[in-house]
Design a protein around this motif. Structure first.
Motif, PDB file in Angstrom:
ATOM      1  N   LEU A 102       0.862  -1.171   0.000  1.00  6.74           N
ATOM      2  CA  LEU A 102       0.000   0.000   0.000  1.00  6.74           C
ATOM      3  C   LEU A 102       0.905   1.230   0.000  1.00  6.74           C
ATOM      4  O   LEU A 102       1.432   1.631   1.035  1.00  6.74           O
ATOM      5  N   LYS A 103       1.097   1.772  -1.183  1.00  3.29           N
ATOM      6  CA  LYS A 103       2.060   2.851  -1.375  1.00  3.29           C
ATOM      7  C   LYS A 103       1.392   4.204  -1.157  1.00  3.29           C
ATOM      8  O   LYS A 103       0.394   4.529  -1.800  1.00  3.29           O
ATOM      9  N   THR A 104       1.980   4.979  -0.253  1.00  6.98           N
ATOM     10  CA  THR A 104       1.449   6.295   0.096  1.00  6.98           C
ATOM     11  C   THR A 104       2.562   7.320  -0.033  1.00  6.98           C
ATOM     12  O   THR A 104       3.700   7.061   0.353  1.00  6.98           O
ATOM     13  N   SER A 105       2.230   8.478  -0.571  1.00  5.68           N
ATOM     14  CA  SER A 105       3.243   9.514  -0.790  1.00  5.68           C
ATOM     15  C   SER A 105       3.782  10.057   0.530  1.00  5.68           C
ATOM     16  O   SER A 105       3.119  10.002   1.576  1.00  5.68           O
ATOM     17  N   LEU A 106       4.971  10.604   0.463  1.00  2.00           N
ATOM     18  CA  LEU A 106       5.629  11.186   1.626  1.00  2.00           C
ATOM     19  C   LEU A 106       4.746  12.255   2.282  1.00  2.00           C
ATOM     20  O   LEU A 106       4.537  12.248   3.497  1.00  2.00           O
ATOM     21  N   ASP A 107       4.232  13.183   1.489  1.00  2.00           N
ATOM     22  CA  ASP A 107       3.436  14.279   2.052  1.00  2.00           C
ATOM     23  C   ASP A 107       2.174  13.766   2.747  1.00  2.00           C
ATOM     24  O   ASP A 107       1.804  14.250   3.817  1.00  2.00           O
ATOM     25  N   GLU A 108       1.528  12.776   2.150  1.00  2.00           N
ATOM     26  CA  GLU A 108       0.316  12.230   2.769  1.00  2.00           C
ATOM     27  C   GLU A 108       0.653  11.498   4.073  1.00  2.00           C
ATOM     28  O   GLU A 108      -0.061  11.611   5.062  1.00  2.00           O
ATOM     29  N   LEU A 109       1.757  10.768   4.086  1.00  2.00           N
ATOM     30  CA  LEU A 109       2.181  10.092   5.316  1.00  2.00           C
ATOM     31  C   LEU A 109       2.476  11.105   6.428  1.00  2.00           C
ATOM     32  O   LEU A 109       2.071  10.909   7.578  1.00  2.00           O
ATOM     33  N   VAL A 110       3.165  12.184   6.078  1.00  2.00           N
ATOM     34  CA  VAL A 110       3.487  13.210   7.070  1.00  2.00           C
ATOM     35  C   VAL A 110       2.201  13.800   7.650  1.00  2.00           C
ATOM     36  O   VAL A 110       2.057  13.931   8.875  1.00  2.00           O
ATOM     37  N   ASP A 111       1.246  14.122   6.795  1.00  2.00           N
ATOM     38  CA  ASP A 111      -0.018  14.700   7.266  1.00  2.00           C
ATOM     39  C   ASP A 111      -0.768  13.734   8.184  1.00  2.00           C
ATOM     40  O   ASP A 111      -1.290  14.126   9.222  1.00  2.00           O
ATOM     41  N   ARG A 112      -0.822  12.471   7.806  1.00  2.00           N
ATOM     42  CA  ARG A 112      -1.538  11.477   8.615  1.00  2.00           C
ATOM     43  C   ARG A 112      -0.832  11.219   9.947  1.00  2.00           C
ATOM     44  O   ARG A 112      -1.472  11.131  10.990  1.00  2.00           O
ATOM     45  N   LEU A 113       0.491  11.064   9.890  1.00  3.46           N
ATOM     46  CA  LEU A 113       1.225  10.626  11.072  1.00  3.46           C
ATOM     47  C   LEU A 113       1.521  11.741  12.075  1.00  3.46           C
ATOM     48  O   LEU A 113       1.672  11.464  13.260  1.00  3.46           O
ATOM     49  N   PHE A 114       1.593  12.975  11.625  1.00  2.00           N
ATOM     50  CA  PHE A 114       1.922  14.052  12.548  1.00  2.00           C
ATOM     51  C   PHE A 114       0.902  14.144  13.679  1.00  2.00           C
ATOM     52  O   PHE A 114       1.264  14.305  14.834  1.00  2.00           O
ATOM     53  N   VAL A 115      -0.372  13.978  13.347  1.00  2.00           N
ATOM     54  CA  VAL A 115      -1.425  14.110  14.364  1.00  2.00           C
ATOM     55  C   VAL A 115      -1.475  12.912  15.313  1.00  2.00           C
ATOM     56  O   VAL A 115      -1.980  13.031  16.423  1.00  2.00           O
ATOM     57  N   GLU A 116      -0.956  11.768  14.899  1.00  2.00           N
ATOM     58  CA  GLU A 116      -1.017  10.577  15.752  1.00  2.00           C
ATOM     59  C   GLU A 116       0.359  10.086  16.190  1.00  2.00           C
ATOM     60  O   GLU A 116       0.506   8.963  16.664  1.00  2.00           O
ATOM     61  N   ARG A 117       1.364  10.918  16.076  1.00  2.00           N
ATOM     62  CA  ARG A 117       2.740  10.490  16.334  1.00  2.00           C
ATOM     63  C   ARG A 117       2.978  10.006  17.759  1.00  2.00           C
ATOM     64  O   ARG A 117       3.793   9.115  17.981  1.00  2.00           O
ATOM     65  N   HIS A 118       2.260  10.548  18.731  1.00  2.00           N
ATOM     66  CA  HIS A 118       2.503  10.174  20.124  1.00  2.00           C
ATOM     67  C   HIS A 118       2.100   8.726  20.406  1.00  2.00           C
ATOM     68  O   HIS A 118       2.577   8.136  21.375  1.00  2.00           O
ATOM     69  N   ALA A 119       1.268   8.149  19.562  1.00  2.00           N
ATOM     70  CA  ALA A 119       0.850   6.752  19.736  1.00  2.00           C
ATOM     71  C   ALA A 119       1.776   5.784  18.997  1.00  2.00           C
ATOM     72  O   ALA A 119       1.556   4.575  19.030  1.00  2.00           O
ATOM     73  N   ARG A 120       2.795   6.308  18.331  1.00  2.00           N
ATOM     74  CA  ARG A 120       3.692   5.472  17.529  1.00  2.00           C
ATOM     75  C   ARG A 120       5.118   5.589  18.066  1.00  2.00           C
ATOM     76  O   ARG A 120       5.739   6.649  17.949  1.00  2.00           O
ATOM     77  N   PRO A 121       5.645   4.502  18.629  1.00  2.00           N
ATOM     78  CA  PRO A 121       6.945   4.565  19.316  1.00  2.00           C
ATOM     79  C   PRO A 121       8.098   5.109  18.473  1.00  2.00           C
ATOM     80  O   PRO A 121       8.934   5.838  19.005  1.00  2.00           O
ATOM     81  N   LEU A 122       8.141   4.794  17.199  1.00  2.00           N
ATOM     82  CA  LEU A 122       9.273   5.236  16.383  1.00  2.00           C
ATOM     83  C   LEU A 122       9.301   6.738  16.145  1.00  2.00           C
ATOM     84  O   LEU A 122      10.354   7.300  15.863  1.00  2.00           O
ATOM     85  N   ILE A 123       8.138   7.386  16.225  1.00  2.00           N
ATOM     86  CA  ILE A 123       8.095   8.826  15.907  1.00  2.00           C
ATOM     87  C   ILE A 123       7.539   9.675  17.047  1.00  2.00           C
ATOM     88  O   ILE A 123       7.371  10.879  16.886  1.00  2.00           O
ATOM     89  N   ALA A 124       7.289   9.078  18.194  1.00  2.00           N
ATOM     90  CA  ALA A 124       6.684   9.801  19.325  1.00  2.00           C
ATOM     91  C   ALA A 124       7.530  10.987  19.783  1.00  2.00           C
ATOM     92  O   ALA A 124       7.001  11.978  20.290  1.00  2.00           O
ATOM     93  N   HIS A 125       8.814  10.926  19.565  1.00  2.00           N
ATOM     94  CA  HIS A 125       9.736  11.977  20.027  1.00  2.00           C
ATOM     95  C   HIS A 125       9.843  13.155  19.059  1.00  2.00           C
ATOM     96  O   HIS A 125      10.461  14.162  19.384  1.00  2.00           O
ATOM     97  N   ILE A 126       9.232  13.063  17.886  1.00  2.00           N
ATOM     98  CA  ILE A 126       9.374  14.102  16.862  1.00  2.00           C
ATOM     99  C   ILE A 126       8.253  15.129  17.016  1.00  2.00           C
ATOM    100  O   ILE A 126       7.082  14.788  16.945  1.00  2.00           O
ATOM    101  N   ASP A 127       8.644  16.396  17.213  1.00  2.00           N
ATOM    102  CA  ASP A 127       7.654  17.431  17.500  1.00  2.00           C
ATOM    103  C   ASP A 127       7.444  18.450  16.379  1.00  2.00           C
ATOM    104  O   ASP A 127       6.594  19.327  16.507  1.00  2.00           O
TER     105      ASP A 127
END
Length: 173
Positions: A102-127
């Motif tokens: 399931l291929k998703t563009s970089l920009d779409e991934l950033v938009d989706r993941l930024f709002v839920e980053r605290h629930a994801r261990p690999l990116i929880a530290h990125i603010d």
């Protein structure tokens, strides 16, 4: 037959997997949820207590088990699953599996993941969004070699879960 969904975190593996399982009257299994149940800990807690190497070993162990025991199941992998411990080879060698990236563009991934980053261990530290974009860009570069070994590639950008499920059905049937 089992259908394996792979791709970067946030690409929609779980949502699409559940929809597809419902439409095709198949079982659904999320490898991350399975791992948490078996370990009796959240992935976040496993990372905190035992680290990523332990997690990846367990992930591979449970993938082997799931591939051997599952029948007529949609299996959503964790984003890193295909990239470690020869897991992509296990999937490719299994004659009862069809794999879909399931291929998703970089920009779409950033938009989706930024709002839920605290629930994801690999990116929880990125603010900051630019830092998250750099992190995901690097990961996609490293992981695309593995993701692109899937039998089929389906783009998820600007599509609903239902549209993607229909596209997967068309590819498989």
């Amino acid at each position: 037959m089992n259908i394996i969904l792979l791709g970067y975190m946030g690409c929609g593996k779980s949502s699409i997997g559940k929809e597809l399982a419902s439409e095709l009257d198949m079982k659904y299994l999320d490898l991350d949820d399975y791992l948490e149940t078996q370990e009796e800990k959240s992935i976040k807690k496993i990372f905190e207590d035992k680290g990523e190497i332990y997690f990846r070993k367990k992930e591979s162990e449970y993938l082997k088990k799931v591939l051997n025991e599952s029948v007529n199941t949609i299996i959503s992998l964790g984003g890193g699953t295909p990239c470690f411990a020869g897991n992509i080879e296990l999937i490719k060698e299994n004659v009862h599996c069809k794999s879909i990236y399931l291929k998703t563009s970089l920009d779409e991934l950033v938009d989706r993941l930024f709002v839920e980053r605290h629930a994801r261990p690999l990116i929880a530290h990125i603010d900051k969004k630019p830092d998250l974009k750099d992190f995901i860009r690097k990961h996609l570069f490293e992981r695309s070699f593995y993701y692109n070994q899937a039998e089929y590639v389906v783009s998820t950008d600007s599509k609903t879960v239902n549209q993607i499920a229909q596209e997967i059905k068309n590819v498989l049937l």
